[in-house]
Scaffold this motif. Sequence first.
Motif, PDB file in Angstrom:
ATOM      1  N   LEU A  27       0.827  -1.206   0.000  1.00 18.42           N
ATOM      2  CA  LEU A  27       0.000   0.000   0.000  1.00 18.42           C
ATOM      3  C   LEU A  27       0.865   1.262   0.000  1.00 18.42           C
ATOM      4  O   LEU A  27       0.581   2.225  -0.714  1.00 18.42           O
ATOM      5  CB  LEU A  27      -0.918   0.013   1.229  1.00 18.42           C
ATOM      6  N   GLU A  93      -6.290   3.102   7.218  1.00 18.18           N
ATOM      7  CA  GLU A  93      -6.359   2.634   5.838  1.00 18.18           C
ATOM      8  C   GLU A  93      -7.286   1.435   5.704  1.00 18.18           C
ATOM      9  O   GLU A  93      -7.972   1.277   4.688  1.00 18.18           O
ATOM     10  CB  GLU A  93      -4.952   2.299   5.323  1.00 18.18           C
ATOM     11  N   GLU A  94      -7.310   0.593   6.728  1.00 13.86           N
ATOM     12  CA  GLU A  94      -8.250  -0.527   6.724  1.00 13.86           C
ATOM     13  C   GLU A  94      -9.689  -0.039   6.886  1.00 13.86           C
ATOM     14  O   GLU A  94     -10.616  -0.568   6.270  1.00 13.86           O
ATOM     15  CB  GLU A  94      -7.906  -1.507   7.849  1.00 13.86           C
ATOM     16  N   TRP A  96     -10.851   3.046   6.057  1.00 12.37           N
ATOM     17  CA  TRP A  96     -11.244   3.788   4.859  1.00 12.37           C
ATOM     18  C   TRP A  96     -11.636   2.843   3.725  1.00 12.37           C
ATOM     19  O   TRP A  96     -12.528   3.160   2.932  1.00 12.37           O
ATOM     20  CB  TRP A  96     -10.108   4.691   4.403  1.00 12.37           C
ATOM     21  N   SER A  97     -10.959   1.711   3.626  1.00  7.84           N
ATOM     22  CA  SER A  97     -11.246   0.751   2.558  1.00  7.84           C
ATOM     23  C   SER A  97     -12.301  -0.280   2.964  1.00  7.84           C
ATOM     24  O   SER A  97     -12.591  -1.198   2.197  1.00  7.84           O
ATOM     25  CB  SER A  97      -9.960   0.025   2.147  1.00  7.84           C
ATOM     26  N   ARG A  98     -12.855  -0.132   4.176  1.00  7.09           N
ATOM     27  CA  ARG A  98     -13.848  -1.081   4.712  1.00  7.09           C
ATOM     28  C   ARG A  98     -13.325  -2.517   4.668  1.00  7.09           C
ATOM     29  O   ARG A  98     -14.045  -3.452   4.322  1.00  7.09           O
ATOM     30  CB  ARG A  98     -15.170  -0.974   3.936  1.00  7.09           C
ATOM     31  N   ASN A  99     -12.068  -2.677   5.021  1.00  5.94           N
ATOM     32  CA  ASN A  99     -11.434  -3.990   4.936  1.00  5.94           C
ATOM     33  C   ASN A  99     -11.291  -4.666   6.295  1.00  5.94           C
ATOM     34  O   ASN A  99     -10.871  -5.815   6.377  1.00  5.94           O
ATOM     35  CB  ASN A  99     -10.038  -3.852   4.298  1.00  5.94           C
ATOM     36  N   GLY A 273     -16.573   2.271   8.381  1.00  6.47           N
ATOM     37  CA  GLY A 273     -15.740   2.536   7.221  1.00  6.47           C
ATOM     38  C   GLY A 273     -15.826   3.975   6.833  1.00  6.47           C
ATOM     39  O   GLY A 273     -16.444   4.788   7.515  1.00  6.47           O
ATOM     40  N   GLU A 274     -15.172   4.309   5.711  1.00  6.14           N
ATOM     41  CA  GLU A 274     -15.151   5.706   5.300  1.00  6.14           C
ATOM     42  C   GLU A 274     -16.483   6.069   4.668  1.00  6.14           C
ATOM     43  O   GLU A 274     -17.036   5.279   3.908  1.00  6.14           O
ATOM     44  CB  GLU A 274     -13.995   5.927   4.311  1.00  6.14           C
TER      45      GLU A 274
END
Length: 274
Positions: A27, A93-94, A96-99, A273-274
């Motif tokens: 990333l 980052e996780e 924001w990406s809904r991961n 998430g974002e």
Amino acid sequence: MTSTALHPNPTFSPRRVGAMVLRYWYLLRGSWPRFLELAYWPTMQMILWGFINQFMASSSNWVANGAGVLVSAVLLWDVLFRGQLGVSVSFLEEMWSRNLGHLFVSPLRPGEWVVSLFTMSLIRTIIGVVPAALLAIPFFGYSVFSLGLPLAAFFVNLILLGWSLGLLIVAMILRYGMGAEGLAWIVVFMLAPISAVYYPVSVLPEWLQWVALSLPSSHVFEGMRAVLFGGAMRWDHLAWAVGLNAVYMALCTWVFLYSFKQARVRGALLQTGE
């Protein structure tokens, strides 16, 4: 459903930690603005404060007796800042990406994930701070590496405090949602006035000195000035920094694990998430 069913391999797996570090590294590597940003702010701060240091060295005996005190302070402060931000941003980052939910339907355990966040934080910090430290040599004729072995002790204590703060911020975001993500950028700066980065603790009001001395960072910077001005390591400050870091790491780890457990119960890992 039992924990064994959720995690078919309950033992700690270095391979899974390595896989997560590799994911975060891809990333970072895949975005040149992110990579550039890691070195941009430490370098800009080093240049700005380096020139301030040169000015004060010509007009202040206090600073002239400790060449590079401001450059060292800025670089070490950035270790704390980037240590905390490295944990927080990798987590964000996780989000924001809904991961996040996807990660924890895998065999990944919270402890392994935290170790990967710490590892990525260390990588980000080194990428950010080392170029600035090297540029200080030709720009100002000063090397922070001249601090010798105490530099390693200062670095470790500051990044451990950064990791503790990062875990605390992650816990707050898990508890309060993305509305709390701004904490990732403001919490560490709230500590700056009482961390005695650019001035001794004795400058603070007496009632605030006790607050400052409860932070590992203030002991690190007091120790740094002792090395620069007196050429001697203050082992009492180092001992206080190590002890306080152990307490804060244990406390913040407990808060993180509790918040993570509550988020899993509420289903927040899948919904945030974002």
